[in-house]
Scaffold this active site. Sequence first.
Site, PDB file in Angstrom:
ATOM      1  N   TYR A 123      63.277 -45.432 108.266  1.00 54.53           N
ATOM      2  CA  TYR A 123      63.659 -46.825 108.035  1.00 54.53           C
ATOM      3  C   TYR A 123      64.770 -46.917 107.002  1.00 54.53           C
ATOM      4  O   TYR A 123      64.538 -46.834 105.800  1.00 54.53           O
ATOM      5  CB  TYR A 123      62.433 -47.664 107.651  1.00 54.53           C
ATOM      6  CG  TYR A 123      61.752 -48.140 108.906  1.00 54.53           C
ATOM      7  CD1 TYR A 123      61.102 -47.226 109.722  1.00 54.53           C
ATOM      8  CD2 TYR A 123      61.841 -49.453 109.323  1.00 54.53           C
ATOM      9  CE1 TYR A 123      60.535 -47.623 110.915  1.00 54.53           C
ATOM     10  CE2 TYR A 123      61.277 -49.859 110.511  1.00 54.53           C
ATOM     11  CZ  TYR A 123      60.626 -48.945 111.303  1.00 54.53           C
ATOM     12  OH  TYR A 123      60.073 -49.341 112.484  1.00 54.53           O
ATOM     13  N   LYS A 181      55.276 -35.092 114.856  1.00 53.25           N
ATOM     14  CA  LYS A 181      56.085 -34.424 115.883  1.00 53.25           C
ATOM     15  C   LYS A 181      56.555 -33.102 115.289  1.00 53.25           C
ATOM     16  O   LYS A 181      57.746 -32.777 115.299  1.00 53.25           O
ATOM     17  CB  LYS A 181      57.255 -35.348 116.276  1.00 53.25           C
ATOM     18  CG  LYS A 181      58.077 -34.878 117.456  1.00 53.25           C
ATOM     19  CD  LYS A 181      57.340 -34.896 118.771  1.00 53.25           C
ATOM     20  CE  LYS A 181      58.213 -34.330 119.870  1.00 53.25           C
ATOM     21  NZ  LYS A 181      57.450 -34.082 121.120  1.00 53.25           N
ATOM     22  N   ASP A 238      54.351 -38.263 121.117  1.00 55.91           N
ATOM     23  CA  ASP A 238      54.552 -38.573 122.542  1.00 55.91           C
ATOM     24  C   ASP A 238      53.238 -38.423 123.312  1.00 55.91           C
ATOM     25  O   ASP A 238      52.875 -39.272 124.133  1.00 55.91           O
ATOM     26  CB  ASP A 238      55.677 -37.713 123.156  1.00 55.91           C
ATOM     27  CG  ASP A 238      55.614 -36.246 122.735  1.00 55.91           C
ATOM     28  OD1 ASP A 238      54.821 -35.903 121.833  1.00 55.91           O
ATOM     29  OD2 ASP A 238      56.354 -35.426 123.319  1.00 55.91           O
ATOM     30  N   ASP A 262      55.112 -47.934 113.940  1.00 55.30           N
ATOM     31  CA  ASP A 262      55.623 -49.209 114.452  1.00 55.30           C
ATOM     32  C   ASP A 262      55.506 -49.233 115.972  1.00 55.30           C
ATOM     33  O   ASP A 262      55.030 -50.203 116.577  1.00 55.30           O
ATOM     34  CB  ASP A 262      57.088 -49.363 114.011  1.00 55.30           C
ATOM     35  CG  ASP A 262      57.586 -50.784 114.143  1.00 55.30           C
ATOM     36  OD1 ASP A 262      56.747 -51.702 114.259  1.00 55.30           O
ATOM     37  OD2 ASP A 262      58.806 -50.984 114.137  1.00 55.30           O
ATOM     38  N   ASP A 303      52.590 -51.383 118.480  1.00 56.48           N
ATOM     39  CA  ASP A 303      52.932 -52.360 119.529  1.00 56.48           C
ATOM     40  C   ASP A 303      52.248 -51.966 120.837  1.00 56.48           C
ATOM     41  O   ASP A 303      51.727 -52.812 121.564  1.00 56.48           O
ATOM     42  CB  ASP A 303      54.452 -52.424 119.750  1.00 56.48           C
ATOM     43  CG  ASP A 303      55.142 -53.428 118.828  1.00 56.48           C
ATOM     44  OD1 ASP A 303      54.558 -53.746 117.767  1.00 56.48           O
ATOM     45  OD2 ASP A 303      56.255 -53.886 119.156  1.00 56.48           O
TER      46      ASP A 303
HETATM   47  P1  ATP Z   1      60.423 -57.212 115.340  1.00 57.83           P
HETATM   48  O1  ATP Z   1      61.279 -56.008 115.527  1.00 57.83           O
HETATM   49  O2  ATP Z   1      60.946 -58.204 114.361  1.00 57.83           O
HETATM   50  O3  ATP Z   1      58.969 -56.874 115.149  1.00 57.83           O
HETATM   51  P2  ATP Z   1      60.347 -57.448 118.184  1.00 57.83           P
HETATM   52  O4  ATP Z   1      61.680 -57.040 118.690  1.00 57.83           O
HETATM   53  O5  ATP Z   1      59.230 -56.439 118.228  1.00 57.83           O
HETATM   54  O6  ATP Z   1      60.471 -58.033 116.714  1.00 57.83           O
HETATM   55  P3  ATP Z   1      58.961 -59.885 118.854  1.00 57.83           P
HETATM   56  O7  ATP Z   1      59.620 -60.971 118.096  1.00 57.83           O
HETATM   57  O8  ATP Z   1      57.684 -59.387 118.322  1.00 57.83           O
HETATM   58  O9  ATP Z   1      59.991 -58.702 119.072  1.00 57.83           O
HETATM   59  O10 ATP Z   1      58.761 -60.365 120.351  1.00 57.83           O
HETATM   60  C1  ATP Z   1      58.479 -59.458 121.421  1.00 57.83           C
HETATM   61  C2  ATP Z   1      57.954 -60.257 122.603  1.00 57.83           C
HETATM   62  O11 ATP Z   1      56.593 -60.680 122.301  1.00 57.83           O
HETATM   63  C3  ATP Z   1      58.743 -61.545 122.873  1.00 57.83           C
HETATM   64  O12 ATP Z   1      58.810 -61.773 124.264  1.00 57.83           O
HETATM   65  C4  ATP Z   1      57.930 -62.611 122.206  1.00 57.83           C
HETATM   66  O13 ATP Z   1      58.057 -63.890 122.795  1.00 57.83           O
HETATM   67  C5  ATP Z   1      56.487 -62.097 122.344  1.00 57.83           C
HETATM   68  N1  ATP Z   1      55.682 -62.534 121.199  1.00 57.83           N
HETATM   69  C6  ATP Z   1      55.742 -62.054 119.947  1.00 57.83           C
HETATM   70  N2  ATP Z   1      54.910 -62.715 119.143  1.00 57.83           N
HETATM   71  C7  ATP Z   1      54.283 -63.637 119.912  1.00 57.83           C
HETATM   72  C8  ATP Z   1      53.297 -64.645 119.658  1.00 57.83           C
HETATM   73  N3  ATP Z   1      52.762 -64.812 118.433  1.00 57.83           N
HETATM   74  N4  ATP Z   1      52.897 -65.424 120.668  1.00 57.83           N
HETATM   75  C9  ATP Z   1      53.397 -65.249 121.901  1.00 57.83           C
HETATM   76  N5  ATP Z   1      54.335 -64.319 122.209  1.00 57.83           N
HETATM   77  C10 ATP Z   1      54.787 -63.521 121.232  1.00 57.83           C
END
Ligand code: ATP
Length: 361
Positions: free
Chosen positions: A136, A189, A222, A246, A250
């Site tokens: 980061y 990794k 991976d 991170d 997700d």
């Molecule tokens: P960051 O890098 O800032 O974490 P990101 O690129 O991972 O952001 P997000 O903003 O988390 O992206 O959004 C990813 C997808 O998930 C988008 O389509 C968004 O609309 C959906 N999303 C994220 N948070 C929510 C929420 N609280 N409710 C509904 N949909 C969400």
Amino acid sequence: MSEKRRLSIGVLDGDGIGPEIVPVAVDVASAAAACEDLEFDWVRAALGVEAIGPHGTPLPDSTLAALDALDVWILGPHDSASYPQEFRNALTPGATIRKRFGLYANIRPCRAYQGVAATAPDIDVVIARENSEGLYADRNMKVGSGEFMPTPDIALAVGVITRDASRRIAREAFRLAQQRGRHVTIVHKANVLRLSTGLFRDACLEVAAEYPDVVVDEQHVDAMAALLVRRPTDFDVLVTENLFGDILSDLAAELAGSLGMAGSINCSDTKAMAQASHGAAPDIAGRGIADPVGILASTAMMLRWWGDHRDDDALIRCASRIDYAVEATLAAGIRTADLGGIASTREFGDAVAAATACTPA
Ligand code: ATP
């Protein structure tokens, strides 16, 4: 009637869907507190786009001064890509806050909610993500950025792994595992990034020796991604460096239902910040349809952390009330659009707030 005990909590709405979801967390936490003879004094501080006009910066000094005086706060998402150009290369507000307060641990649990469709309905993992270094670029250098461009066609990124930071997050992971399934998986990794993620693995294994009651194993990142999809129930606590954490969190959040439902705290030994795993979701901002479950789960985690650190059972009960109220609301079929529901952010939040009162803590 007895006086309610008053405690101060910071609140920073942030950007994108932040001003829609953070007020829901404030209302729900206030409702839960009222059931426990507590009253939260919400200390509002500006951050993000709303701060740039009046303060000339997305993270004013007055905000940092306010946080200096607090143990805990809720941080909405920020969308630094939407800031005027002059602020886009600066450290993001979230990174500045994490650095200033040494919030080295990012704890991200992922568990499916009953009645909510999930790819992996039985998943129940916590990702302990090292939060202060790794690849980061915004937090691994004292001066400057960890990314360089010697020519327009070459870009370099510095990854920083230290034994101390790796051991620190490992301890957090092993302590968490002791309260759960007593199983830690070290994710690295080291077959390719031998020195850096190899050092991370070795430091975690050193710490593992202090926790003989916890089973430890390791996976390459991976393979870990594949195994989370194939055999999610084989895992309990995953400890990993920043970028891997991170990405895996997700993935785990989506396996558990929706990224919008994933809670998370960033903490040091003395301060904790509730911040949902998701970002500012600019694609749906302003429509009142964002899912507030992630920020609600984060707020509950923050209150539980605070209660543990202060030895304050009322705070822990508040956290449980929020968790139970979210579960009850989802189980009653009330959902936002990301889960196929029709409830607005506010309608969902109001249902959760009401449920905090009838929820046995
Ligand atoms: P960051 O890098 O800032 O974490 P990101 O690129 O991972 O952001 P997000 O903003 O988390 O992206 O959004 C990813 C997808 O998930 C988008 O389509 C968004 O609309 C959906 N999303 C994220 N948070 C929510 C929420 N609280 N409710 C509904 N949909 C969400």
